[in-house]
Design an enzyme around this catalytic site. Structure first.
Site, short mmCIF file in Angstrom:
data_model
loop_
_atom_site.label_atom_id
_atom_site.label_comp_id
_atom_site.label_asym_id
_atom_site.label_seq_id
_atom_site.Cartn_x
_atom_site.Cartn_y
_atom_site.Cartn_z
N SER C 49 0.87 -1.23 0.09
CA SER C 49 0.09 0.01 -0.13
C SER C 49 0.94 1.30 -0.05
CB SER C 49 -0.87 0.14 1.22
OG SER C 49 -1.84 1.02 1.34
N GLY C 50 0.50 2.17 -1.09
CA GLY C 50 1.09 3.65 -0.79
C GLY C 50 2.58 3.70 -1.05
N SER C 78 -1.95 -3.68 -0.40
CA SER C 78 -2.62 -2.62 -1.05
C SER C 78 -4.11 -2.48 -0.33
CB SER C 78 -2.98 -2.78 -2.67
OG SER C 78 -4.10 -2.03 -2.76
N ASP C 80 -6.83 -2.03 -1.47
CA ASP C 80 -7.81 -2.56 -2.39
C ASP C 80 -7.91 -3.89 -2.36
OD1 ASP C 80 -9.09 -0.09 -3.23
OD2 ASP C 80 -7.24 0.29 -4.43
N HIS C 99 -6.15 -2.70 -10.85
CA HIS C 99 -7.02 -1.32 -10.55
C HIS C 99 -6.13 -0.11 -10.84
CE1 HIS C 99 -9.49 1.37 -8.92
NE2 HIS C 99 -8.79 1.81 -7.75
N HIS C 101 -6.64 4.40 -11.70
CA HIS C 101 -7.58 5.61 -11.68
C HIS C 101 -7.19 6.28 -13.14
CE1 HIS C 101 -8.93 6.11 -7.40
NE2 HIS C 101 -8.39 5.17 -7.62
N ASP C 124 -12.57 -5.99 -30.41
CA ASP C 124 -11.51 -6.75 -30.23
C ASP C 124 -11.13 -7.57 -29.07
OD1 ASP C 124 -10.71 -6.78 -33.16
OD2 ASP C 124 -9.57 -5.29 -32.98
N HIS C 175 -15.71 6.09 -9.11
CA HIS C 175 -14.35 5.29 -8.70
C HIS C 175 -13.43 5.34 -9.71
CE1 HIS C 175 -12.21 2.82 -5.75
NE2 HIS C 175 -11.32 3.17 -6.40
N TYR C 233 -6.22 -14.26 -35.48
CA TYR C 233 -5.44 -13.27 -35.18
C TYR C 233 -4.29 -13.94 -34.60
CZ TYR C 233 -3.98 -8.86 -33.64
OH TYR C 233 -3.00 -7.63 -33.30
#
Lengths: 236, 236, 236, 236
Positions: C49-50, C78, C80, C99, C101, C124, C175, C233
Site C-alpha cells: 500500500s502507498g 494494497s 484494495d 486497478h 485511476h 477486439d 471510482h 488473429y
C-alpha cells in the site's frame, strides 16, 4: 561583403529556434519555419523549404536580402518566406518570425475566431485578444498567396489599431499561427504561449459557453507586470 | 527465383515503417500494420500478425504473392492482409498501405463521418474531405470480412469519383483509418497527417458547431503548392 | 511450506506488471495496484500500500492467503486487496487483477455510465459494453467498503448475465476501472485497452450525440477473430 | 545568525520541488513557483523570479523573512511572493506553497467555477469541492495585487468555513491554482492531484451535463481512509 561571422551567428540562431519547435511539440514533420532579420546587415535568414528537422544543419539556413531574394547559391527558402518579408516591412520593431501548425492555434484559426483573453496566462504575454485575420479572397490566393497572407496580417493590425509589440502573434483564418519577437527565441516563446492560451481558452469555453473576457484592469495589471518601464517580473 | 537482396530491402522498409507507427504515437500494442508491394517482383511484404513491436525483426516480415498467398514458410501475415491486397489491385499507383487504430481517426470512423477539410493543414495533403466508408453489411462481414473491407474502400472512391492519389487515405466505418502512398514512409506520413487533421477538425467543430469547409480555391492553392508539376514547396 | 522459487516468480510478475502501469500512462503517484493468484499454491500476491513505484522492489510484494490474510511479516498490502479477493472468489477463471485511476475510464465512472461498444477496437477485446456498477450504498461503504466494492462488481456481472472472460473489466461508479486476465500482463493489457476505448468512445460521442452501438454481427466478428477456437488473429 | 546548513537544506528542498513541476507537466517556461517556510528559523525560501528551470541552481533560491523581505543579497524573489506570505500568515499549519498555470486547473479558474468532487480520486486528497475565489476588484488589483490575491484566498476559506488542511488547494478566479502542504513535496503532489481531478471532472461533465457531486458518505470514506487517526492507506 557580408560579415561572415555575424551571418553564421544568425544561421545558428535560426537553426536552434527551428529545432526548438518540434521539441516543444509545436511542429510535426516540416510544418514550421523561423526566420530572423538583421536590418543593419540587410539580410533575412530562414529555414529551407521542406527539409526534415533531423537532417537540417545550421549552414543549410537560407540567406536572402530584405526583399526575400536569395543571396548566393543554397537551398530554396521556406515557401512562407514572402509572408515573413511583409511582416518585417510592416512591423518595424520585430526581429524574428515563427510560423507553425500547432494544434490549438489551428483549431481557432479553422473556426475563424479570435482567441479571447480569459485569464492571466494570456494577459502576461498578449495585451488583448489574439486576432484572427479575415479570410483571403480568391484573387489574393491566386495572385501572390504568401505575400497577401502577410498583407492581410498587417491590415488586421492596422484596421483594428493593434500594436504588434503588445500582441506578438496572430492566427490566419483557415490556416494557423504566426508569432514574432525581438529575437528568434522570443518569437518561439510567443508561439508556445499562443498555443497554450489557445488550449486553455478552448477548455474554459467548454465549461462555460457564455464566458466573458477578463476586465481591462486585470489585463493591464498582468501585461504591465511583465512589460514596459514599470515591469517588476524577472531579474532587473 | 526471387531477388533476395531486393526482398531483404523490402522487408527492411516494411519493418522500419511498422516501428515508426508506435514511435509517432499512432499505434498501441499490436494495433497497426504496414505493407509494401513490388509489382515487378510480384510480391507483397507485410507485418506478421499479433507480434509485439519490441520483439519484431526485419526478417520476420511476411512475403506473399500478389493475391496474398504466403511464399515459403514463416510467420502468419497480418490478419488485415486481404484488405491490403484489394487496395493494391484497385489502386494501381500505390506502393504501400498502412492501417492503424489511431485515436482521432477512429473517433471519426466510429461516428461514421467524413473528415471535412477545415484548413490548410488538411489541404496540404488531402485534396478534399477524407471519406468514411459506408458500414459493411452482415453478409459482407460474415463471408470474407477483410477482403470486403478493401472492396468497400475501393467502392467509396469509385462511387464518389475520388482519386486515391489525391486523397491518400480513408476511414472505415466503425473501424479506423487506412492510408497509402508510393513508399512505406509516405504511407506512414499520411497516417500521421490524417490523425492530425482529424484532431484539428474535431476541435474546430467544438468551437463552431456550424463550421463550413474551406473554399475550393484555398484547397486548390494548398494542394497544388505541394503536388503536381507546378508545386513549389520543398527542394526541387 | 511454500515453494519459494514459485513465490519469487509470482512476486516478480506482480512487480513488473505494477511498473508497467505508470510506464503506459495509466497510473500517477501510487494510484494503482496489480495482484495475481496462484490457486494451487493457495496465495495471492499484491502490491504493498502507498509505496512509490520508483522505490518498490520485487521482494516488497505482499503475499496473502486466499482470504487476503498476509502470510509472514512484510509491508501492508494494497488497501484494495479485499476487492481483489472477492473478484478471485467470484470469477474462478481469472489469474490477475488490476486497478487504476486512469483518466478516461474514471471520466465514465464518474458519469456513472457504461462504455458503449462503438467500434472494432472495443470489440477486439470486450464482447459488449463495459459495465458501470451501481453506486454503493451508505451502508456498504461504512461496513466493509473494499469487500463490498468486489461484491457490487460481481453482482453487476451476475445480474446482467455477463461473462467475465468475455468482458475482462468494469468501471466502479464514482471510482474507476478494475480489469482482469489469465496473467498479470494480460490484465494490464486490458487496462490499457479499456482506457483507450473509453477515450475513443468519449470523442465519438462529441462528434455525434446520438451515436448507436455497433451491430452484433460486427461485435461477433471482431471478438471471435481474436478469441475462441476459430480465432485467426496472431500466431497459432 | 542563521543556521547555514538548515538554510541550505531548505534551498535544496525548494529547488527540487521547483524542478518537479515541469517534470510532472505542470509548468511551462517559468510559470510556477514553490516556497517553503521555516517558522522556527523565521525564514521563507522561494524560487527567484523569471529564471529558467534549466539554469536554476539550489543556491539561487531566495531567502526572506516572514514578511517577505529578502535577507542578504541575491536574486529577486518570485513576483508571487506576497501571495505566499499571506498564505503562511493565514494558514498556520502549512509548510510549503506551490503556484502553477497548469492547464486544467486554469481552465476551471478562467471559467470561475469550483471543481466539484465527482469521484474517489478527488475525495482521496480534497475533502470537498476545490473552491474558486471571487474575482479581485479593480482596487485590489491596483493597490497590492499579489498580497490581495493571498487575502482573497484566505477569505474564501474563512467565509465558506473551509479547512485548508482538508482542502489543500484553491483556484484563483481568472488566474490559476495555488496548493500547499506540510512539505514542498506534499504541496507539489497536491498540485498534481488538483490538475488531475480538474481534468477528470471536466471530462465527466462532457459525458453528463447535469452531474451531481458524490454523496458525503463516499467523500468521508475516501478522505478518512487516507487522512486522520483512522487512516489505513499506506504503510504505518
Amino acid at each position: 561583403m557580408l560579415d561572415e561571422a555575424r551571418l553564421m551567428a544568425l544561421k545558428q540562431e535560426v537553426f536552434e529556434a527551428n529545432l526548438a519547435l518540434p521539441k516543444a511539440g509545436l511542429v510535426k514533420l516540416t510544418w514550421g519555419n523561423v526566420s530572423v532579420i538583421d536590418r543593419e546587415l540587410g539580410v533575412i535568414v530562414i529555414k529551407p523549404s521542406g527539409v526534415a528537422y533531423a537532417e537540417m544543419r545550421a549552414e543549410d539556413m537560407v540567406v536572402t536580402d530584405l526583399d526575400g531574394i536569395p543571396i548566393g547559391s543554397g537551398l530554396a527558402p521556406s515557401s512562407d518566406l514572402a509572408t515573413h518579408v511583409v511582416l518585417y516591412q510592416e512591423f518595424a520593431e520585430i526581429g524574428a518570425v515563427v510560423h507553425t501548425h500547432s494544434k490549438w492555434a489551428v483549431a481557432w484559426a479553422q473556426a475563424k475566431r479570435d482567441i479571447p483573453a480569459y485569464g492571466t496566462t494570456h494577459a502576461d504575454a498578449f495585451y488583448g485578444r489574439v486576432p484572427c485575420t479575415r479570410e483571403l479572397t480568391n484573387e489574393e490566393i491566386c495572385t501572390d498567396y504568401e505575400r497577401e497572407t502577410g498583407n492581410v496580417i498587417a491590415k488586421t493590425f492596422t484596421e483594428r489599431g493593434l500594436d504588434p509589440s503588445a500582441i506578438p502573434g496572430v492566427i490566419v483564418s483557415s490556416h494557423g499561427p504566426f508569432t514574432w519577437g525581438k529575437t528568434a527565441a522570443k518569437a518561439v516563446e510567443h508561439s508556445l504561449i499562443l498555443e497554450t492560451v489557445a488550449d486553455m481558452a478552448f477548455q474554459s469555453e467548454q465549461l462555460d459557453h457564455n464566458l466573458s473576457m477578463i476586465p481591462d484592469y486585470l489585463l493591464d495589471k498582468h501585461y504591465y507586470r511583465k512589460h514596459g518601464e514599470n515591469a517588476y517580473y524577472g531579474q532587473r
